[in-house]
Design an enzyme around this catalytic site. Sequence first.
Site, PDB file in Angstrom:
ATOM      1  CG  LEU A  23      -1.921  -1.092   1.420  1.00 53.79           C
ATOM      2  CD1 LEU A  23      -2.618  -0.942   2.774  1.00 53.79           C
ATOM      3  CD2 LEU A  23      -2.935  -1.096   0.296  1.00 53.79           C
ATOM      4  CG  ASP A  24       0.469   4.329  -2.901  1.00 55.16           C
ATOM      5  OD1 ASP A  24       1.308   3.541  -3.370  1.00 55.16           O
ATOM      6  OD2 ASP A  24      -0.405   4.896  -3.587  1.00 55.16           O
ATOM      7  CG  MET A  25       4.102   6.621   3.990  1.00 56.50           C
ATOM      8  SD  MET A  25       5.497   7.771   4.030  1.00 56.50           S
ATOM      9  CE  MET A  25       4.765   9.192   3.207  1.00 56.50           C
TER      10      MET A  25
END
Length: 221
Positions: free
Chosen positions: A65-67
């Site tokens: 997942l993106d940060m």
Amino acid sequence: MPLDPNFVYMPPQDPLSILHEDEHLLVIEKPAGLLSVPGRLPEHHDSAYFRVLAQYPQAKITHRLDMATSGILMFAKHREAEVAVSKMFQARTVKKNYIALVQGQLQGEGCVDKALITDWENRPRQMVHDELGKSAQTLYQALNYDAIQDITRVLLTPITGRSHQLRVHMMHIGHPITGDKIYHPNAQQSPLKRMALHASYLAFMHPLTGKTIEIKGHVPF
């Protein structure tokens, strides 16, 4: 990592919430602001994967997942599970849903079918490119609209798993995700202090036990 050169990585320090665990798999709920995997610099080592390794040294991450995105993140506890889960994702037998708050009034449901490619001069940005991009499809369904804030709650289902796919596709149709510092033109005006994108649902047939696994996370907005 973010484009902002003044960015200082200060991930939340709360313990990871475990949503599912068996002898093969571990599923957690990643908070927004925490990297999925360690970054290149020493100050970016703290991540969901780094924390999981402290308890499960053989663990492998199965997707990312993106940060800035929160929600369901799965790890394999050993090599056999990693291979089995990888095949499951490649076969697209895993169902993933996200909840997002997007700008403007999005109505009904549909599919965004736009190929994506890295914008190399502005990495990590991605962009739509019909000729050179990789095929990408996102299903969307508007859930409700807040007229006061001009924000629509949306259910998103990625068919493919390209980098930043949901974020770019929503921007492309004129409804960027609120709080998105890369793709929203006025991210600072978001009612939240984060990007409003959360991986809320994961369902699959367990590749090693054959059991049906269905995981629902808590949407924090």
